[in-house]
Design a protein around this motif. Structure first.
Motif, PDB file in Angstrom:
ATOM      1  N   THR A 103       0.857  -1.183   0.000  1.00  0.00           N
ATOM      2  CA  THR A 103       0.000   0.000   0.000  1.00  0.00           C
ATOM      3  C   THR A 103       0.895   1.235   0.000  1.00  0.00           C
ATOM      4  O   THR A 103       1.735   1.406   0.893  1.00  0.00           O
ATOM      5  N   PHE A 104       0.733   2.068  -1.017  1.00  0.00           N
ATOM      6  CA  PHE A 104       1.507   3.307  -1.113  1.00  0.00           C
ATOM      7  C   PHE A 104       0.629   4.467  -0.659  1.00  0.00           C
ATOM      8  O   PHE A 104      -0.532   4.572  -1.059  1.00  0.00           O
ATOM      9  N   HIS A 105       1.203   5.337   0.145  1.00  0.00           N
ATOM     10  CA  HIS A 105       0.413   6.399   0.772  1.00  0.00           C
ATOM     11  C   HIS A 105       0.678   7.787   0.202  1.00  0.00           C
ATOM     12  O   HIS A 105      -0.231   8.616   0.138  1.00  0.00           O
ATOM     13  N   LEU A 106       1.929   8.040  -0.204  1.00  0.00           N
ATOM     14  CA  LEU A 106       2.314   9.357  -0.697  1.00  0.00           C
ATOM     15  C   LEU A 106       3.020   9.213  -2.038  1.00  0.00           C
ATOM     16  O   LEU A 106       3.711   8.225  -2.273  1.00  0.00           O
ATOM     17  N   ALA A 107       2.837  10.192  -2.913  1.00  0.00           N
ATOM     18  CA  ALA A 107       3.533  10.170  -4.208  1.00  0.00           C
ATOM     19  C   ALA A 107       3.868  11.586  -4.636  1.00  0.00           C
ATOM     20  O   ALA A 107       3.016  12.485  -4.591  1.00  0.00           O
ATOM     21  N   PHE A 108       5.122  11.767  -5.041  1.00  0.00           N
ATOM     22  CA  PHE A 108       5.595  13.040  -5.596  1.00  0.00           C
ATOM     23  C   PHE A 108       6.280  12.705  -6.913  1.00  0.00           C
ATOM     24  O   PHE A 108       7.233  11.926  -6.942  1.00  0.00           O
ATOM     25  N   ASP A 109       5.812  13.313  -7.996  1.00  0.00           N
ATOM     26  CA  ASP A 109       6.367  12.929  -9.299  1.00  0.00           C
ATOM     27  C   ASP A 109       6.141  14.029 -10.314  1.00  0.00           C
ATOM     28  O   ASP A 109       5.196  14.826 -10.210  1.00  0.00           O
ATOM     29  N   HIS A 110       7.017  14.058 -11.335  1.00  0.00           N
ATOM     30  CA  HIS A 110       6.854  15.025 -12.420  1.00  0.00           C
ATOM     31  C   HIS A 110       6.581  14.316 -13.747  1.00  0.00           C
ATOM     32  O   HIS A 110       6.504  14.976 -14.788  1.00  0.00           O
ATOM     33  N   HIS A 111       6.447  12.988 -13.718  1.00  0.00           N
ATOM     34  CA  HIS A 111       6.124  12.258 -14.938  1.00  0.00           C
ATOM     35  C   HIS A 111       4.615  12.297 -15.191  1.00  0.00           C
ATOM     36  O   HIS A 111       3.837  12.545 -14.269  1.00  0.00           O
ATOM     37  N   PRO A 112       4.188  12.069 -16.431  1.00  0.00           N
ATOM     38  CA  PRO A 112       2.756  12.083 -16.728  1.00  0.00           C
ATOM     39  C   PRO A 112       1.973  11.122 -15.838  1.00  0.00           C
ATOM     40  O   PRO A 112       2.455  10.033 -15.505  1.00  0.00           O
ATOM     41  N   PHE A 113       0.778  11.548 -15.465  1.00  0.00           N
ATOM     42  CA  PHE A 113      -0.099  10.735 -14.621  1.00  0.00           C
ATOM     43  C   PHE A 113      -0.453   9.449 -15.367  1.00  0.00           C
ATOM     44  O   PHE A 113      -0.918   9.473 -16.497  1.00  0.00           O
ATOM     45  N   ILE A 114      -0.228   8.299 -14.724  1.00  0.00           N
ATOM     46  CA  ILE A 114      -0.395   7.010 -15.389  1.00  0.00           C
ATOM     47  C   ILE A 114      -1.709   6.337 -15.062  1.00  0.00           C
ATOM     48  O   ILE A 114      -2.456   5.929 -15.944  1.00  0.00           O
ATOM     49  N   GLU A 115      -2.025   6.214 -13.778  1.00  0.00           N
ATOM     50  CA  GLU A 115      -3.230   5.474 -13.406  1.00  0.00           C
ATOM     51  C   GLU A 115      -3.762   5.973 -12.074  1.00  0.00           C
ATOM     52  O   GLU A 115      -3.028   6.519 -11.253  1.00  0.00           O
ATOM     53  N   ILE A 124       1.473  15.274  -8.357  1.00  0.00           N
ATOM     54  CA  ILE A 124       2.023  14.802  -9.635  1.00  0.00           C
ATOM     55  C   ILE A 124       1.867  15.926 -10.647  1.00  0.00           C
ATOM     56  O   ILE A 124       0.762  16.334 -10.971  1.00  0.00           O
ATOM     57  N   ARG A 125       2.991  16.452 -11.139  1.00  0.00           N
ATOM     58  CA  ARG A 125       2.973  17.627 -12.016  1.00  0.00           C
ATOM     59  C   ARG A 125       3.772  17.364 -13.291  1.00  0.00           C
ATOM     60  O   ARG A 125       4.980  17.610 -13.338  1.00  0.00           O
ATOM     61  N   PRO A 126       3.120  16.892 -14.340  1.00  0.00           N
ATOM     62  CA  PRO A 126       3.825  16.618 -15.599  1.00  0.00           C
ATOM     63  C   PRO A 126       4.415  17.859 -16.251  1.00  0.00           C
ATOM     64  O   PRO A 126       5.311  17.745 -17.090  1.00  0.00           O
ATOM     65  N   GLU A 127       3.926  19.022 -15.879  1.00  0.00           N
ATOM     66  CA  GLU A 127       4.442  20.253 -16.497  1.00  0.00           C
ATOM     67  C   GLU A 127       5.769  20.696 -15.887  1.00  0.00           C
ATOM     68  O   GLU A 127       6.408  21.631 -16.390  1.00  0.00           O
ATOM     69  N   THR A 128       6.191  20.033 -14.830  1.00  0.00           N
ATOM     70  CA  THR A 128       7.434  20.383 -14.142  1.00  0.00           C
ATOM     71  C   THR A 128       8.566  19.491 -14.623  1.00  0.00           C
ATOM     72  O   THR A 128       8.367  18.307 -14.877  1.00  0.00           O
ATOM     73  N   GLY A 129       9.766  20.052 -14.720  1.00  0.00           N
ATOM     74  CA  GLY A 129      10.885  19.304 -15.283  1.00  0.00           C
ATOM     75  C   GLY A 129      11.551  18.332 -14.341  1.00  0.00           C
ATOM     76  O   GLY A 129      12.239  17.416 -14.779  1.00  0.00           O
TER      77      GLY A 129
END
Length: 335
Positions: A103-115, A124-129
């Motif tokens: 079970t994952f509780h937190l996520a920080f990412d700049h890749h495109p939202f997958i699921e 999750i911010r795909p617009e960020t480098g």
């Protein structure tokens, strides 16, 4: 939503007795982001541990960890049951198929939202480098003092994931870097950057150049087997700068996976979407417009493909890239 609001939202799901495990696929951005989250939360929770799912063999990653004196553990050596929350840094659940029962509780990412996934908190911010940019904003919102080592790590995370601000760079990345750079150690940044290619891996460069064939401005090269996929990343970054190449795929077998590294400088050839649409059904795949990646377990490679035959792999990749597919578009973060 403002940075202060996101910080307030994150504080709302964190408890003083939390023991947090930060899970990463080690690269400069994920390493820096994980240690930024550790700094952000350390005085608010019982403990924060940073763990990797597989060791990094790339010299720049190891140099970064060594020179900045960062402590990483293998996830295989920790007792996951003792943690109350698991955080993903620079990744989403699709990057860790071996841990689908967690079970994952937190996520920080700049890749495109997958699921869709029921995180307690996600940013999750795909617009960020770079994910380092996102975590730098939290540190600023929380008014946390940033040490020289952490500033250096975050600068390097932003620098590498934006390719020195040459690809997928937003205003937030430039602003974060400008705040962090005066706090960083420039000489350490140089030292990490210069630890790039092990001498023994020059054979792979020689192999790639001898096998290189370009069709319709697209290069596809298979490197065979290696300890890690890092040399494929280096060669893909090199090939995409070659005149006459607008799209490159470099394949390599690392461990029990066939890994494909995608690079594009053609706006109509979105590297991440191409990776996702053509190879996402048999492995983990995705990325940004300029850079993508697919990781395919060897048993999932079609039986007619000879995985240790250079021509067979390259022909299969070319065939797949030429095959019309129903677009499986990567969504943006709905929040």
């Amino acid at each position: 939503m403002s940075n202060f609001s996101k910080w307030d939202e994150l504080k709302g799901v964190i408890r003083p007795n939390d023991r947090i495990l930060c899970l990463i696929r080690p690269d400069p951005d994920s390493i820096a982001s994980a240690f930024a989250l550790r700094t952000l939360l350390l005085r608010r929770v019982e403990s924060v541990t940073v763990a990797y799912d597989e060791p990094s063999k790339r010299l720049q990653n190891r140099a970064m960890v060594k020179l900045l004196r960062l402590s990483l553990e293998s996830v295989k050596s920790v007792d996951v049951s003792r943690f109350t929350k698991i955080a993903l840094l620079d990744a989403q659940v699709n990057r860790f198929p071996d841990y689908r029962d967690w079970t994952f509780h937190l996520a920080f990412d700049h890749h495109p939202f997958i699921e869709e996934y029921p995180y307690l908190f996600a940013d999750i911010r795909p617009e960020t480098g770079a994910t380092s940019t996102i975590l730098a904003e939290y540190l600023a919102a929380a008014k946390v003092r940033i040490s020289e080592r952490l500033a250096t790590a975050l600068c390097y995370g932003i620098k590498t994931d934006t390719d020195d601000f040459q690809r997928h760079t937003g205003r937030a990345d430039a602003e974060a870097f400008s705040r962090l750079f005066p706090l960083a150690n420039y000489h350490l940044l140089q030292s990490i950057d210069q630890s790039e290619i092990p001498f023994r891996q020059l054979d792979f460069m020689d192999l790639a150049l001898h096998r290189l064939r370009v069709k319709k401005r697209r290069a596809v090269v298979h490197l065979g087997a290696a300890e890690a996929a890092d040399i494929a990343v280096i060669i893909a970054d090199f090939l995409i700068r070659v005149s006459g190449i607008e799209f490159a795929v470099v394949a390599i077998i690392a461990g029990d996976k066939l890994i494909l590294i995608f690079r594009s400088r053609n706006p109509r050839r979105h590297a991440g979407r191409i990776a996702f649409n053509h190879f996402g059904e048999i492995g983990s795949a995705g990325g940004h417009a300029a850079a993508g990646r697919a990781e395919i377990p060897l048993p999932q490679v079609p039986s007619e493909v000879k995985v240790f035959d250079f021509d067979s792999i390259e022909h299969w990749i070319e065939k797949e890239l030429g095959r019309p597919v129903k677009t499986r578009a990567q969504e943006t973060n709905p929040s």
